[in-house]
Design an enzyme around this catalytic site. Structure first.
Site, mmCIF file in Angstrom:
data_model
loop_
_atom_site.group_PDB
_atom_site.id
_atom_site.type_symbol
_atom_site.label_atom_id
_atom_site.label_comp_id
_atom_site.label_asym_id
_atom_site.label_seq_id
_atom_site.Cartn_x
_atom_site.Cartn_y
_atom_site.Cartn_z
ATOM 1 C CG ASN A 11 -1.659 1.246 1.469
ATOM 2 O OD1 ASN A 11 -1.737 2.093 0.573
ATOM 3 N ND2 ASN A 11 -2.244 1.393 2.651
ATOM 4 C CD GLU A 99 -2.680 5.522 6.839
ATOM 5 O OE1 GLU A 99 -2.669 5.604 5.607
ATOM 6 O OE2 GLU A 99 -1.770 4.973 7.494
ATOM 7 C CB SER A 215 5.165 -2.189 12.135
ATOM 8 O OG SER A 215 4.807 -0.842 12.418
#
Ligand code: PGA
Length: 253
Positions: A11, A99, A215
C-alpha cells in the site's frame, strides 16, 4: 496444506508520482520475477494507476487501488468509481483503511457501500479492519472487530466465491514500528475466520485470505507468515523500496 495462496500487498499511500511508481515497479518486476506460490499486489496512488498498470502487463504483479467511491458515475467531484479502477487495470481495491476512517470520515456503513460497489464491478475488496490501542487496552478488540466485519459485510453475498481479502491492521501497529506479535495476529485472524464461517460457511471461510498489516518488515514477516491463519501481509512503509518489498515477497527464503 492450505489452499490459500499467500498475498503480499504493498500500500503505497500518498507516495510516488507516476514516474517514480513506474520506476519502482520496473525494479520490482525483476526482483520478483522468479517468485512462485505467492501473489503480489501493489496499490499506487490513483494518478499512477494507468501507467503502473501498463508497466505490469505480462508480469506476476497485480494492481490495486487504495480507495473508490460507491456510485457508478455522476456529480461527485474528486471521486473515482469501480469501473474506472477496472479500466485502469486494477484487480483489487483497498477499502476501509484506518487512515480513511480516521482522516476522511469513513464509517462501517460507507465501507459496506464500497465493498458492494467493488464486488459489483468484479474488483476484489481488500477490506481493512483493526482496533485502536485504547480499544485493545480496554479488552474490546474482539467486539470492535465483530462490529466492523458484520457491518462492513452487511447484506453482502458472495455466491460461495471467496472474492474478498480481509486485512487485519491493528491501528496501533500501523507506521509505528510496533508490529503485533504473531500470537496476537493469529488470535485475531482465527476469530475473523470463525466469524466468516458463521456467516458464509466453512468452505468460504477456509478460502478467504486474511492478511496482517502494521509494521511488517523483512525481519518479522517470516515469523508472522508461519501462523496458520496469516495468509499474507498488507505493507505500507516497507513496500516503498523495491529491494525491501522483494525481500518480503521471498519471506520464506
Ligand atoms: P505500515 O502500514 O506497514 O507502514 O505499518 C501498513 C498499512 O497501513 O497498510
Amino acid at each position: 496444506m492450505s489452499q490459500r495462496i499467500p498475498l503480499i500487498a504493498g500500500n503505497w499511500k500518498m507516495h510516488k508520482t507516476g514516474t517514480q511508481a513506474v520506476e519502482a515497479v520496473h525494479q520490482l518486476k525483476h526482483l520478483v520475477a522468479s517468485a512462485a506460490n505467492v501473489e503480489i499486489m501493489v496499490a499506487p496512488p490513483f494518478t499512477a494507476l494507468f501507467q503502473v498498470g501498463n508497466a505490469l502487463k505480462n508480469s506476476n504483479i497485480t494492481l490495486g487501488a487504495q480507495n473508490l467511491y460507491w456510485e457508478p458515475q455522476g456529480a461527485f467531484t474528486g471521486e473515482i468509481s469501480a469501473e474506472m479502477l477496472m479500466d485502469a487495470g486494477c484487480r483489487y481495491v483497498i477499502i476501509g483503511h484506518s487512515e480513511r476512517r480516521q482522516y476522511f470520515g469513513e464509517t462501517d456503513e460507507t465501507v459496506n457501500k464500497k465493498i458492494k460497489a467493488a464486488l459489483a464491478a468484479q474488483l476484489i475488496p481488500v477490506f481493512c479492519v483493526g482496533e485502536l490501542e485504547s480499544e485493545r487496552d480496554a479488552e474490546n478488540t474482539f467486539s470492535v472487530l465483530d462490529k466492523q466485519i458484520r457491518d462492513g459485510l452487511n447484506n453482502v453475498g458472495f455466491n460461495g466465491k471467496p472474492h474478498i481479502v480481509i486485512a487485519y491492521e491493528p491501528v496501533w501497529a500501523i507506521g509505528t514500528g510496533k508490529s503485533a506479535t504473531r500470537e496476537q495476529a493469529q488470535e485475531v485472524h482465527l476469530f475473523i475466520r470463525e466469524l466468516l464461517k458463521k456467516q458464509y460457511g466453512h468452505e468460504f471461510s477456509s478460502l478467504v485470505r486474511i492478511l496482517y498489516g502494521g509494521s511488517v518488515n523483512p525481519g518479522n514477516i517470516k515469523s508472522l507468515m508461519e501462523m496458520p491463519d496469516v495468509d499474507g501481509a498488507l505493507v505500507g512503509g516497507a513496500s516503498l523500496v523495491p529491494e525491501t518489498f522483494g525481500k518480503l515477497v521471498f519471506y520464506n527464503d
